[in-house]
Design an enzyme around this catalytic site. Structure first.
Site, short mmCIF file in Angstrom:
data_model
loop_
_atom_site.label_atom_id
_atom_site.label_comp_id
_atom_site.label_asym_id
_atom_site.label_seq_id
_atom_site.Cartn_x
_atom_site.Cartn_y
_atom_site.Cartn_z
N LYS A 200 0.16 3.75 -2.89
CA LYS A 200 -0.82 5.16 -2.46
C LYS A 200 -0.63 6.15 -2.40
O LYS A 200 -0.95 7.44 -2.45
CB LYS A 200 -1.89 4.41 -1.44
CG LYS A 200 -2.69 3.48 -1.94
CD LYS A 200 -3.33 2.77 -0.21
CE LYS A 200 -4.41 1.51 -0.82
NZ LYS A 200 -4.55 1.04 0.38
N SER B 299 0.50 -1.09 -0.19
CA SER B 299 -0.07 -0.06 0.21
C SER B 299 1.28 0.90 0.04
O SER B 299 0.59 2.70 0.15
CB SER B 299 -0.93 0.17 0.93
OG SER B 299 -2.11 -0.67 1.11
N SER C 150 -5.83 3.93 4.10
CA SER C 150 -5.45 2.44 3.54
C SER C 150 -6.89 1.94 2.61
O SER C 150 -6.15 0.52 2.37
CB SER C 150 -4.27 1.67 4.18
OG SER C 150 -3.40 1.20 3.71
#
Length: 460
Positions: free
Chosen positions: A62, A59, A119
């Site tokens: 992102k 993640s 997230s």
């Protein structure tokens, strides 16, 4: 070893052997992770271990999703108030996610806050489709920006970091991206260090344990999938000096923050032994390693773990010794023999500093009474009755024995409501949770077993 004794009697040669042994110990201890510390303004590398080893980003992907989105906002191609829609594709993403139904609309800024704090994988796809039209179209924009920034080891396939063939990065490239965020988006950088968000009745703290715990922490993002281990790109500022730390492949959500804090502490430490360290140059000039990313699936998600691993790991176990917390004699030496400091493991074991959650909501941008009403609507959708129904199923309570349900509406208005674009106020007290439902009579039955945990292994 007998032949070394005459050499070790020479003080100068003795120190050379000690330094060599410590360097070997440091390299061995760092082999399971990729670690990097750089100065934000100059890009000077202060420490690098496996910094150009290819790695699965999870993640921390992102960070680029937000970068591409905020660049579009800055260049006038969209606005923070613009509405984006949850598509069936977005709603179908694996957790961690907000879980909004297809057709739900919300502003770009609310989607950004949800994605970067919780997230949320569904919000990453919502933004990707809103900016690039599709996951593939947005991934192309991500790769174009990566190439422009000099992230030569990075390839993006999706906007949220869920497992996908060909999605690769490195600690080097993530530090380059972090520097680009600081340089190119100073007016929007606050999105990367929001301490917490409130969505209806739910308050979610940032998965980055540095935020609100480590002094001066001001960015960026965590990540986890089984193959990558626990990743973290963090930054902190002290006395006008800002450092960026990258940790890839750590063993838990807590440990990656401890490791990052250790790296930052050594970077900030003032010492007189800097001349002993060879110059590592700048982050852009680190030489990439031609290798395949390590796959940590067995180590991170094998049967030895007590529960399914995820980026929401709240492991707060405090290491009881220096070696267990990652502090080795080699690290002590390379930190310049400075005076003992408070262990990062102890520093990060406490809860985050009090702050008012940033309120996020569905629908168009609202302020004042309209915002309060929107929060009330989102709160009402999160009915406690659903959780009660699941609990009854989990404990196998017969329908005939169920006690009459006492209807009690939760307090729809939170103690404080902030617009999502407001910067977090570190001095404010956290908003209290709404009042719980009315008490129910307790049936005379033995205490039921706890609700079983999901077998899913969500990405961060």
């Amino acid at each position: 070893m007998h032949f070394l004794r005459p050499l070790l009697r020479n003080p100068s040669l003795k120190w050379i052997f000690i330094v060599a042994a410590l360097v070997v110990a440091t390299s061995r201890s760092a082999s399971a992770e990729a670690l990097l510390v750089v100065e934000a303004d100059t890009g000077k590398v202060l420490q690098a271990d496996n910094a150009t080893m290819p790695w699965y980003p999870a993640s921390v992907t992102k960070m680029m999703t937000a970068y591409v989105t905020l660049k579009a906002v800055k260049e006038g191609r969209m606005t923070l108030e613009q509405l984006v829609t949850v598509s069936p594709v977005a709603a179908s993403q694996a957790p961690s996610k907000m879980g909004l139904r297809p057709g739900t609309q919300l502003t770009v800024e609310n989607a950004l806050a949800m994605m970067l704090v919780k997230s949320a994988n569904d919000m990453a796809v919502v933004l990707a489709e809103g900016v690039g039209g599709s996951i593939d179209g947005f991934s192309a924009l991500m790769n174009q920006n990566a190439q422009r920034l000099g992230m030569t080891q990075t390839s993006y396939v999706n906007p949220n970091g869920l497992p996908a063939d060909g999605q690769i990065t490195s600690a080097r490239d993530l530090a380059i991206l972090a520097r680009a965020i600081i340089r190119d988006l100073p007016e929007y950088e606050y999105f990367y260090h929001i301490p917490s968000i409130r969505f209806g009745r739910r308050v979610t703290n940032n998965f980055n344990h540095l935020i609100g715990r480590y002094p001066g922490a001001d960015g960026f993002k965590t990540g986890f999938i089984c193959a990558s281990g626990y990743n973290l790109v963090g930054s902190a500022t002290r006395n006008g000096k800002r450092l960026i730390a990258v940790v890839l492949g750590s063993s838990s959500g807590h440990q990656r923050a401890v490791r990052a804090a250790q790296l930052l502490e050594r970077g900030f430490a003032s010492n007189g032994l800097g001349w002993l360290r060879p110059s590592l140059g700048t982050v852009d000039n680190l030489v990439p390693i031609d290798a395949s990313p390590p796959n940590l699936r067995d180590e991170m998600c094998g049967g030895k773990r007590k529960r399914p691993a995820s980026d929401e790991d709240e492991d707060t176990t405090i290491a009881s010794s220096g070696s267990a917390s990652g502090e080795s004699p080699a690290m002590f030496f390379t930190s310049g023999l400075q005076a003992p400091m408070a262990k990062p493991s102890e520093l990060l074991a406490t809860g985050p500093a009090a702050s008012e959650p940033m309120v996020v909501y569905t629908g168009p941008k609202k302020t004042g009474p309209a915002l309060i009403a929107a929060v009330a609507v989102d709160t009402e959708k999160q009915t406690p009755a659903k959780r009660g129904k699941k609990l009854r199923v989990a404990v196998h309570k017969p329908a005939a024995a169920a006690a009459p349900k006492a209807e009690a509406k939760p307090d729809a208005k939170p103690a404080a409501v902030r617009h999502a674009s407001a910067r977090p106020d570190a001095a404010a007290k956290p908003t209290e949770k709404p009042a719980a439902s009315a008490e129910k009579p307790k049936p005379a039955k033995p205490k039921a077993a706890a609700k079983p945990k999901s077998d899913a292994k969500p990405a961060g």
